[in-house]
Design an enzyme around this catalytic site. Structure first.
Site, PDB file in Angstrom:
ATOM      1  N   CYS A   1      29.050  43.998  39.658  1.00 36.94           N
ATOM      2  CA  CYS A   1      29.980  44.557  40.656  1.00 36.94           C
ATOM      3  C   CYS A   1      31.079  45.374  39.975  1.00 36.94           C
ATOM      4  O   CYS A   1      31.686  44.939  38.996  1.00 36.94           O
ATOM      5  CB  CYS A   1      30.610  43.431  41.472  1.00 36.94           C
ATOM      6  SG  CYS A   1      31.837  43.995  42.672  1.00 36.94           S
TER       7      CYS A   1
ATOM      8  N   ASP B   1      55.753  32.722  34.408  1.00 41.27           N
ATOM      9  CA  ASP B   1      56.134  34.068  33.962  1.00 41.27           C
ATOM     10  C   ASP B   1      57.497  34.076  33.283  1.00 41.27           C
ATOM     11  O   ASP B   1      58.246  35.044  33.379  1.00 41.27           O
ATOM     12  CB  ASP B   1      56.180  35.053  35.151  1.00 41.27           C
ATOM     13  CG  ASP B   1      54.811  35.352  35.703  1.00 41.27           C
ATOM     14  OD1 ASP B   1      53.819  35.073  35.017  1.00 41.27           O
ATOM     15  OD2 ASP B   1      54.729  35.861  36.834  1.00 41.27           O
TER      16      ASP B   1
ATOM     17  N   CYS C   1      37.693  43.321  46.001  1.00 41.83           N
ATOM     18  CA  CYS C   1      36.916  42.229  45.431  1.00 41.83           C
ATOM     19  C   CYS C   1      36.184  41.412  46.499  1.00 41.83           C
ATOM     20  O   CYS C   1      36.817  40.827  47.386  1.00 41.83           O
ATOM     21  CB  CYS C   1      37.832  41.306  44.618  1.00 41.83           C
ATOM     22  SG  CYS C   1      36.949  39.930  43.844  1.00 41.83           S
TER      23      CYS C   1
ATOM     24  N   CYS D   1      31.356  37.966  38.201  1.00 39.15           N
ATOM     25  CA  CYS D   1      31.541  39.352  38.646  1.00 39.15           C
ATOM     26  C   CYS D   1      30.222  40.111  38.598  1.00 39.15           C
ATOM     27  O   CYS D   1      29.995  41.043  39.387  1.00 39.15           O
ATOM     28  CB  CYS D   1      32.572  40.063  37.770  1.00 39.15           C
ATOM     29  SG  CYS D   1      34.278  39.626  38.153  1.00 39.15           S
TER      30      CYS D   1
ATOM     31  N   CYS E   1      42.739  46.595  44.107  1.00 36.64           N
ATOM     32  CA  CYS E   1      41.661  45.941  43.359  1.00 36.64           C
ATOM     33  C   CYS E   1      41.307  44.588  43.966  1.00 36.64           C
ATOM     34  O   CYS E   1      40.149  44.161  43.941  1.00 36.64           O
ATOM     35  CB  CYS E   1      42.025  45.803  41.881  1.00 36.64           C
ATOM     36  SG  CYS E   1      43.506  44.838  41.534  1.00 36.64           S
TER      37      CYS E   1
ATOM     38  N   CYS F   1      48.534  52.166  36.131  1.00 32.76           N
ATOM     39  CA  CYS F   1      48.473  51.146  37.185  1.00 32.76           C
ATOM     40  C   CYS F   1      49.676  51.286  38.117  1.00 32.76           C
ATOM     41  O   CYS F   1      50.827  51.325  37.675  1.00 32.76           O
ATOM     42  CB  CYS F   1      48.447  49.754  36.556  1.00 32.76           C
ATOM     43  SG  CYS F   1      48.473  48.411  37.756  1.00 32.76           S
TER      44      CYS F   1
ATOM     45  N   CYS G   1      36.254  46.869  42.204  1.00 28.18           N
ATOM     46  CA  CYS G   1      37.671  47.043  41.865  1.00 28.18           C
ATOM     47  C   CYS G   1      37.892  48.292  41.020  1.00 28.18           C
ATOM     48  O   CYS G   1      38.903  48.996  41.167  1.00 28.18           O
ATOM     49  CB  CYS G   1      38.212  45.807  41.151  1.00 28.18           C
ATOM     50  SG  CYS G   1      37.399  45.402  39.582  1.00 28.18           S
TER      51      CYS G   1
ATOM     52  N   CYS H   1      40.163  51.626  42.529  1.00 25.80           N
ATOM     53  CA  CYS H   1      41.493  51.820  41.937  1.00 25.80           C
ATOM     54  C   CYS H   1      41.942  53.268  42.154  1.00 25.80           C
ATOM     55  O   CYS H   1      41.269  54.200  41.708  1.00 25.80           O
ATOM     56  CB  CYS H   1      41.460  51.498  40.447  1.00 25.80           C
ATOM     57  SG  CYS H   1      43.061  51.763  39.624  1.00 25.80           S
TER      58      CYS H   1
END
Length: 384
Positions: free
Chosen positions: A200, A143, A257, A197, A253, A223, A203, A207
């Protein structure tokens, strides 16, 4: 100089084994072609989904062409490092409005320096063990530069990009950090894995602010992680109640999962909760002054948002408790607050006052209703 096939194979295996020794769970290799990924990123920016993160608008050439960031780069090594602590509490903080809910990754030490140091050790030791120092040019990234890290993680087969935009690993879920090494040697690449995924939408459904707007796209402006961490200004008033008691980041989220049932906990004590943050109460954190904030969050990712934004987040969470007993505590902090935080404190006071008044009204109505029912019962005992 390009190494022989035998040397490249040995280099890859050596790096992989050293990564395991440094407690990484996996390492995969991809080329540097960002085609498809970069265009999606640009579209995301053009739609304004990045909010006020203007730094994402800069250095597009470096994101699109990694060899512009590190000359000679032809491969990206992507690494996965679990961070879920052994004693992580998943539901307790969210169920108790008086507790502070802090994203799991931020309960311990800041991962940036820790992961970067480990990756630096890996590439240095690999070059040294194989006597290849003069042939290897590499750069470690965590990052710390304009890099499409999820793109390279997905291309390498480290996992697939979930609908919440995080990388999911079939055997490890998504509770992990990513790190990269840009390297100048054409190590054999690994194959991507299947996106599992399927249909599904857990998530998306869970949220709290409807920030996941479609497959693999998140509107940062809604978010909670962005609003409580990257956002330097006020939290939009129409979203504040949806934050609940989330004072730094959001894990909803990931909690939703189903692949995270396979997540493994981290044995790295650096990521274990510090200062009892996993079970802290809002009122206790609210009483910290700036010196306590800086001291208690030394070496923590939370520290970088600053004391005023910390107060902003706490004020919203306190306002969402519905408990008027907090009003006096909120008022005491007004002298320490800047204009932006003051507005959030006043919002919290108003919200608590309105809820208190509404509850009193409901209580009086309920009392009157009960009395009326009793009167009717006394007047017509047989009908009752």
């Amino acid at each position: 100089m390009t190494l022989s096939e035998s040397q490249l194979s040995q280099l890859k295996e050596t790096i992989y084994q050293l990564a395991l020794e440094e407690n990484f769970q996996d390492m995969r290799v991809s080329d540097i072609n960002t085609s498809g990924y970069f265009e999606k990123f640009k579209s995301w920016l053009n739609n304004g989904y990045h909010g006020e993160m203007s730094f994402l608008e800069r250095n597009q050439e470096l994101r699109q062409h990694p060899d512009s960031l590190q000359a000679g780069t032809c491969r990206v090594l992507s690494f996965r490092y679990n961070y879920l602590p052994t004693n992580a509490q998943f539901s307790a903080p969210l169920k108790n409005p008086d507790m502070a809910n802090i994203s799991r990754y931020a309960l311990g030490r800041d991962y940036h320096k820790l992961i970067r140091k480990k990756l630096s050790n890996i590439v240095r030791q690999a070059a040294n063990q194989l006597n290849l120092e003069q042939f290897i040019e590499a750069r470690v990234l965590v990052d710390s530069a304009p890099v499409l890290e999820t793109a390279f993680a997905e291309k390498s087969g480290l996992g697939w990009k979930g609908k919440h935009s995080l990388i999911i690993n079939e055997s490890g879920g998504s509770w992990f950090f990513l790190g990269e090494i840009f390297i100048n040697q054409p190590i054999q690449v690994d194959a991507p894995v299947e996106d599992k995924c399927g249909s599904c939408t857990a998530c998306i459904s869970l949220c709290p602010t409807d920030a996941i707007i479609d497959g693999k796209t998140v509107d940062a402006r809604r978010c909670i992680s962005y609003l409580t961490i990257e956002n330097k200004g006020p939290i939009p008033e129409d979203i504040r109640t949806s934050l609940g008691n989330r004072v730094y980041g959001c894990d909803d989220c990931q909690l939703a999962c189903p692949w995270n049932r396979y997540s493994s906990v981290s044995e790295d004590k650096d990521f274990y909760p510090r200062h009892g943050l996993e079970s802290s109460e809002l009122k206790d954190l609210w009483l910290w002054d700036e010196n306590m904030f800086l001291s208690n969050f030394e070496g923590s990712p939370v520290r970088r948002i600053g004391y005023q934004n910390w107060l902003r987040n706490l004020a919203v969470a306190i306002g969402n408790t519905g408990n008027p007993d907090y009003i006096e505590l909120l008022e005491k902090k007004l002298p320490d607050a800047n204009a932006m935080v003051t507005e959030h404190i006043l919002w919290a006071i108003k919200t608590l006052g309105e809820k208190h008044a509404l509850n009193n009204t409901r209580s009086k109505l309920l009392s009157k209703t009960k009395k009326l029912i009793n009167c009717v019962v006394n007047m017509h005992p047989r009908d009752a």
